[in-house]
Design a protein around this motif. Structure first.
Motif, PDB file in Angstrom:
ATOM      1  N   LEU A 255      36.492  21.331   6.208  1.00  0.00           N
ATOM      2  CA  LEU A 255      36.736  22.262   5.112  1.00  0.00           C
ATOM      3  C   LEU A 255      36.219  21.763   4.022  1.00  0.00           C
ATOM      4  O   LEU A 255      35.644  22.397   3.051  1.00  0.00           O
ATOM      5  N   GLU A 256      36.659  20.642   3.403  1.00  0.00           N
ATOM      6  CA  GLU A 256      36.303  19.906   2.302  1.00  0.00           C
ATOM      7  C   GLU A 256      34.647  19.609   2.288  1.00  0.00           C
ATOM      8  O   GLU A 256      34.135  19.977   1.040  1.00  0.00           O
ATOM      9  N   VAL A 257      34.039  19.267   3.240  1.00  0.00           N
ATOM     10  CA  VAL A 257      32.646  19.256   3.200  1.00  0.00           C
ATOM     11  C   VAL A 257      32.000  20.448   2.884  1.00  0.00           C
ATOM     12  O   VAL A 257      31.091  20.919   2.144  1.00  0.00           O
ATOM     13  N   GLY A 258      32.365  21.805   3.737  1.00  0.00           N
ATOM     14  CA  GLY A 258      32.012  22.880   3.394  1.00  0.00           C
ATOM     15  C   GLY A 258      32.178  23.403   2.098  1.00  0.00           C
ATOM     16  O   GLY A 258      31.331  24.004   1.408  1.00  0.00           O
ATOM     17  N   SER A 259      33.415  22.947   1.523  1.00  0.00           N
ATOM     18  CA  SER A 259      33.616  23.633  -0.118  1.00  0.00           C
ATOM     19  C   SER A 259      32.510  22.819  -0.801  1.00  0.00           C
ATOM     20  O   SER A 259      32.245  23.411  -1.798  1.00  0.00           O
ATOM     21  N   VAL A 260      32.247  21.370  -0.782  1.00  0.00           N
ATOM     22  CA  VAL A 260      31.251  20.809  -1.541  1.00  0.00           C
ATOM     23  C   VAL A 260      30.074  21.303  -1.594  1.00  0.00           C
ATOM     24  O   VAL A 260      29.372  21.909  -2.507  1.00  0.00           O
ATOM     25  N   HIS A 261      29.671  21.769  -0.298  1.00  0.00           N
ATOM     26  CA  HIS A 261      28.386  22.432   0.074  1.00  0.00           C
ATOM     27  C   HIS A 261      28.086  23.786  -0.531  1.00  0.00           C
ATOM     28  O   HIS A 261      27.163  24.157  -0.977  1.00  0.00           O
TER      29      HIS A 261
END
Length: 429
Positions: free
Chosen positions: A420-426
């Motif tokens: 989720l955090e990786v997706g939020s950064v992207h």
């Protein structure tokens, strides 16, 4: 997810053609069930999924004791309750024995919706009043009567004799006093519209509003009764050990006037109930007929007996308490190690991870919770959402879940949170 089952598109198409438009499926790629056992659902491709959502099979999917009990009764008799059947009477006696003395009798139904519908009729008859108070995002079923008091189902379109109240902040030290004040104001609004308060119907775990950690609500109960209303404890989701006590209302310091049961009662077979005092039931029965052909027949009662035996033995409450503590610890640890703000709330073995905290907007929180459902699905773990706008991740497994499965669940949650955090950064959050 792995490569799609080639038969799924046809199944999806046929399902949409032959089933009514009210049906929905979970997840972006619907799960095609081949079999289920314990806390595991196996799909048509042979992949195992950890069921951390379904509280209906409280003893686990395909429970062998339930299967044997049901098979035995199918081979004996399964007639309606206008005949005498010792099995049904014995079960009823054992069931009411699990409640305070004032809750001394039972009326059977087939679903939680039917039980809540009947409870509303009983309350209106007993009080001569039709005003009802519910919580802002509650869900109590799908009949016309209970859909009309279920804001999470119909939105703001609750019926005129219903008031939906907002809960105080989850961590408010004066939660009970605040809720009592909300009851007072709602009762006065109902009276102004010509509907004196007849009942406050309350899910003892506040499941659809976002999951309430146990706390006394004695001031709230006193306020309901000061206005002449009955307390209906909706235990369809919080009953049968789910909260670490036999019944969720035991955490609240309240003895309800009526209690409704459903979902896990028969471990997947259609059986539900209203528990209450003879004075309410007998007065109602003297003036109005109530009969349900399939309610309280031997086959679902045989399944219910197996669940009740586990409850009597303390197996369900102990597992909910111990497993819930372990899961809360593991999830809290995973949240603390992440950069995503979230609050963890627990009632027995029902856990809510609330993403609407730390300045996060409801829209962003709802997006995170929805994404987490899909990320956990990719981990082959089944969960869902609850609360206002679906901002709370809801974990509610069968009560037979093992410690190893709880560790598997928590590990999958941590990996999903990282994704989720990786997706939020992207996405530029």
């Amino acid at each position: 997810m792995t490569e799609e089952n080639p038969h799924r598109p046809q199944l999806v198409t046929t399902r949409a053609r032959v089933l009514g438009g009210t049906y929905r499926t979970f997840y972006s790629e619907p799960l095609t069930v081949a079999s289920a056992s314990g806390c595991t659902i196996t799909d048509a491709d042979g992949r195992d999924f950890l069921d951390a959502y379904n509280n209906v099979p409280v003893l686990g999917h395909s429970n062998p004791e339930v299967r044997r009990a049901v098979d035995e009764q199918l081979g004996r008799a399964n007639v309606h309750t206008r005949y005498l059947d010792g099995l049904i009477v014995d079960y009823a006696e054992r069931l009411v024995g699990q409640f305070p003395d004032s809750l001394e009798a039972v009326i059977f139904a087939c679903s939680g919706s039917e039980a809540n519908d009947l409870a509303l009729r009983l309350a209106a008859h007993a009080t001569g009043r039709d005003g009802i108070i519910v919580t802002r995002h509650s869900y109590h079923g799908t009949t016309s009567a209970v859909a009309g008091i279920s804001p999470s189902l119909v939105g703001a379109d609750v019926v005129d004799h219903v008031e939906a109240i907002s809960l105080p902040d989850w961590d408010d030290p004066d939660f009970d006093t605040g809720l009592a004040s909300a009851i007072q104001a709602a009762a006065e609004r109902l009276r102004e519209r010509g509907h004196d308060l007849g009942a406050f119907i309350f899910d003892s775990a506040v499941t659809s509003d976002g999951i309430l950690s146990p706390r006394p609500l004695t001031a709230t109960a006193a306020e309901v009764r000061r206005h002449g209303g009955l307390w209906i404890a909706d235990e369809v989701q919080s009953g049968f050990g789910r909260t670490g006590r036999a019944w969720g209302f035991e955490h609240l310091g309240v003895v309800p006037d009526l209690v409704t049961l459903g979902k896990p009662m028969g471990n997947g077979l259609p059986v539900s109930a209203v528990i209450g005092p003879h004075r309410i039931f007998d007065d109602f029965g003297a003036e109005q007929r109530y009969f349900n052909t399939f309610a309280g027949t031997a086959v679902p009662i045989a399944a219910a007996e197996v669940v009740l035996t586990a409850l009597e033995a303390g197996a369900l409450t102990a597992r909910a308490s111990e497993g819930g503590e372990l899961l809360e610890s593991l999830i809290t640890e995973a949240v603390a190690a992440s950069d995503t703000p979230a609050l963890v709330r627990r009632s027995g073995l029902m856990v809510g991870i609330d993403f609407e905290t730390g300045g996060t907007t409801a829209e962003t929180a709802a997006g995170r919770a929805k994404a987490m459902v899909e990320h956990l699905y990719a981990e082959r773990i089944l969960v869902s959402t609850t609360g206002r706008m679906g901002t709370v991740l809801k974990i509610r497994p069968p009560l037979v879940i093992t410690d190893d499965e709880l560790h598997e669940l928590a590990g999958g949650f941590a990996r999903a949170l990282a994704r989720l955090e990786v997706g939020s950064v992207h996405a530029g959050e």
